[in-house]
Design an enzyme around this catalytic site. Structure first.
Site, PDB file in Angstrom:
ATOM      1  CB  SER A   1      69.723  14.650-116.058  1.00  0.00           C
ATOM      2  OG  SER A   1      69.712  14.018-117.325  1.00  0.00           O
TER       3      SER A   1
ATOM      4  CE1 TYR B   1      74.801  12.599-114.895  1.00  0.00           C
ATOM      5  CE2 TYR B   1      73.064  12.198-116.493  1.00  0.00           C
ATOM      6  CZ  TYR B   1      73.903  13.070-115.842  1.00  0.00           C
ATOM      7  OH  TYR B   1      73.852  14.411-116.121  1.00  0.00           O
TER       8      TYR B   1
HETATM    9  N1  LIG Z   1      75.805  18.189-120.596  1.00  0.00           N
HETATM   10  C1  LIG Z   1      74.676  17.518-120.553  1.00  0.00           C
HETATM   11  O1  LIG Z   1      74.217  16.940-121.556  1.00  0.00           O
HETATM   12  C2  LIG Z   1      73.883  17.457-119.288  1.00  0.00           C
HETATM   13  C3  LIG Z   1      72.543  17.031-119.351  1.00  0.00           C
HETATM   14  C4  LIG Z   1      71.800  16.967-118.183  1.00  0.00           C
HETATM   15  C5  LIG Z   1      72.369  17.319-116.971  1.00  0.00           C
HETATM   16  N2  LIG Z   1      73.679  17.721-116.946  1.00  0.00           N
HETATM   17  C6  LIG Z   1      74.240  18.073-115.637  1.00  0.00           C
HETATM   18  O2  LIG Z   1      74.635  19.431-115.692  1.00  0.00           O
HETATM   19  C7  LIG Z   1      75.713  19.646-114.769  1.00  0.00           C
HETATM   20  C8  LIG Z   1      76.839  20.359-115.479  1.00  0.00           C
HETATM   21  O3  LIG Z   1      77.258  19.552-116.557  1.00  0.00           O
HETATM   22  P1  LIG Z   1      78.174  20.072-117.744  1.00  0.00           P
HETATM   23  O4  LIG Z   1      77.737  19.357-118.952  1.00  0.00           O
HETATM   24  O5  LIG Z   1      78.253  21.557-117.734  1.00  0.00           O
HETATM   25  O6  LIG Z   1      79.565  19.399-117.275  1.00  0.00           O
HETATM   26  P2  LIG Z   1      81.072  19.935-117.244  1.00  0.00           P
HETATM   27  O7  LIG Z   1      81.885  18.699-117.067  1.00  0.00           O
HETATM   28  O8  LIG Z   1      81.353  20.829-118.402  1.00  0.00           O
HETATM   29  O9  LIG Z   1      81.103  20.810-115.907  1.00  0.00           O
HETATM   30  C9  LIG Z   1      80.962  20.231-114.648  1.00  0.00           C
HETATM   31  C10 LIG Z   1      81.767  21.041-113.656  1.00  0.00           C
HETATM   32  O10 LIG Z   1      81.572  20.442-112.360  1.00  0.00           O
HETATM   33  C11 LIG Z   1      82.820  20.453-111.702  1.00  0.00           C
HETATM   34  N3  LIG Z   1      82.864  19.415-110.661  1.00  0.00           N
HETATM   35  C12 LIG Z   1      82.879  18.073-110.831  1.00  0.00           C
HETATM   36  N4  LIG Z   1      83.004  17.463-109.651  1.00  0.00           N
HETATM   37  C13 LIG Z   1      83.062  18.435-108.705  1.00  0.00           C
HETATM   38  C14 LIG Z   1      83.199  18.427-107.307  1.00  0.00           C
HETATM   39  N5  LIG Z   1      83.321  17.286-106.601  1.00  0.00           N
HETATM   40  N6  LIG Z   1      83.208  19.616-106.658  1.00  0.00           N
HETATM   41  C15 LIG Z   1      83.098  20.775-107.347  1.00  0.00           C
HETATM   42  N7  LIG Z   1      82.987  20.843-108.673  1.00  0.00           N
HETATM   43  C16 LIG Z   1      82.971  19.684-109.359  1.00  0.00           C
HETATM   44  C17 LIG Z   1      83.834  20.173-112.799  1.00  0.00           C
HETATM   45  O11 LIG Z   1      85.143  20.538-112.421  1.00  0.00           O
HETATM   46  C18 LIG Z   1      83.275  21.018-113.933  1.00  0.00           C
HETATM   47  O12 LIG Z   1      83.788  22.329-113.914  1.00  0.00           O
HETATM   48  C19 LIG Z   1      76.068  18.259-114.230  1.00  0.00           C
HETATM   49  O13 LIG Z   1      75.423  18.073-112.985  1.00  0.00           O
HETATM   50  C20 LIG Z   1      75.486  17.308-115.254  1.00  0.00           C
HETATM   51  O14 LIG Z   1      75.169  16.061-114.693  1.00  0.00           O
HETATM   52  C21 LIG Z   1      74.444  17.799-118.075  1.00  0.00           C
END
Ligand SMILES: NC(=O)c1ccc[n+]([C@@H]2O[C@H](COP(=O)([O-])OP(=O)(O)OC[C@H]3O[C@@H](n4cnc5c(N)ncnc54)[C@H](O)[C@@H]3O)[C@@H](O)[C@H]2O)c1
Length: 253
Positions: A138, A151
């Site tokens: 991130s 985080y």
């Molecule tokens: N959305 C943002 O702004 C953003 C920015 C930077 C990084 N990220 C990273 O991107 C990734 C995806 O984020 P997103 O925004 O799509 O989130 P989201 O919550 O929409 O999706 C995350 C998915 O991960 C799954 N998950 C969580 N814990 C789990 C586990 N123990 N085992 C298997 N699956 C699991 C959840 O069920 C969900 O389907 C994450 O790693 C997040 O930290 C997100």
């Protein structure tokens, strides 16, 4: 068809960025196996649209036995694993003096240990024929952001792991790169906004982090993941790829 004949595992592929990436990989000819906690309607739609090219395994990435068994099953079923997108992650909010050790361990467990376990078992299947591993970091790994110490620690760890993993596996033709998104509008962010005192004001504040004045969309990150997964990025090794609307390197005066 930039991923024709490739087999990909996407963790956290049932929602947000992972789901958009699963769809884009499928549209580009890959076979995609989603590892996530729960099957849902979005996954069912992919399975309907892409038939046997799309599959779902119920896996908690922090559970070593489940990870090992599921990775082995994918390998037996498809004969190889070309791409691993370590995308599953959860948020961690609060200042360090407010955080309980349980909460700290929980977020570390999913965001860091999950990447360790998935990589440990998938790399074993890639050693003989190479592959592409994409780790979800991130832009918070690079900038200080209020209430994100936990985080940031997890995403910084993932970025550091990416570089060392790359050195260890370069000679095996395995590339390891990281994605550093800015704020992307997904259920992850929606959940955070729902807990804010004033969601609209909070959303406007988040928008201002980007030069674009808008949040990114899951497809913006999915396109970057597609590039890293494909052979087009064959000279990218151990790299952080920013998809952040200028949040890290840009500054508005
Ligand atoms: N959305 C943002 O702004 C953003 C920015 C930077 C990084 N990220 C990273 O991107 C990734 C995806 O984020 P997103 O925004 O799509 O989130 P989201 O919550 O929409 O999706 C995350 C998915 O991960 C799954 N998950 C969580 N814990 C789990 C586990 N123990 N085992 C298997 N699956 C699991 C959840 O069920 C969900 O389907 C994450 O790693 C997040 O930290 C997100």
């Amino acid at each position: 068809m930039r991923l024709a004949n490739k087999v990909a595992i996407i963790t956290g592929g049932a929602s947000g960025i992972g789901l958009a990436t699963a769809k884009l990989f499928l549209q580009n000819g890959a076979t995609v196996v989603i590892f996530d906690l729960l099957h849902n309607d979005s996954v069912a739609e992919l399975e309907k649209d892409f038939q046997d090219k799309a599959a779902f395994f119920e896996v908690d990435v922090t559970n070593e036995e489940a990870v090992m068994k599921s990775v082995n099953k994918v390998f037996e079923q498809y004969g190889k694993i070309d791409i691993l997108f370590n995308n599953a992650g959860i948020s961690g909010i609060g200042k360090i003096h407010e955080l309980s050790q349980d909460y700290w361990n929980k977020v570390m467990n999913v965001n860091v240990n999950g990447v360790f376990l998935m990589s440990k078992y998938v790399v074993q299947k890639m050693l003989n024929r190479g592959g592409s591993i994409i780790n979800m970091s991130s832009c918070v790994a690079e900038i200080g952001l209020e209430d994100r110490v936990l985080y940031a620690a997890t995403k910084g760890a993932v970025l550091a792991m990416t570089k060392s993993m790359q050195v260890d596996y370069a000679s095996h033709n395995i590339r390891v790169n990281a994605l550093l998104p800015g704020t992307i509008y997904t259920p992850f962010v929606e959940k955070y906004l729902s807990t804010a005192e004033n969601p609209e004001e909070t959303l406007n504040g988040i928008k201002k982090r980007q030069l674009s004045d808008e949040l990114g969309k899951p497809i913006d990150v999915a396109q970057a993941a597609l590039y890293l997964a494909s052979d087009e990025s064959k000279f990218l090794m151990g790299s952080p790829l920013y998809i952040d609307g200028g949040a890290v390197f840009g500054k508005k005066i």
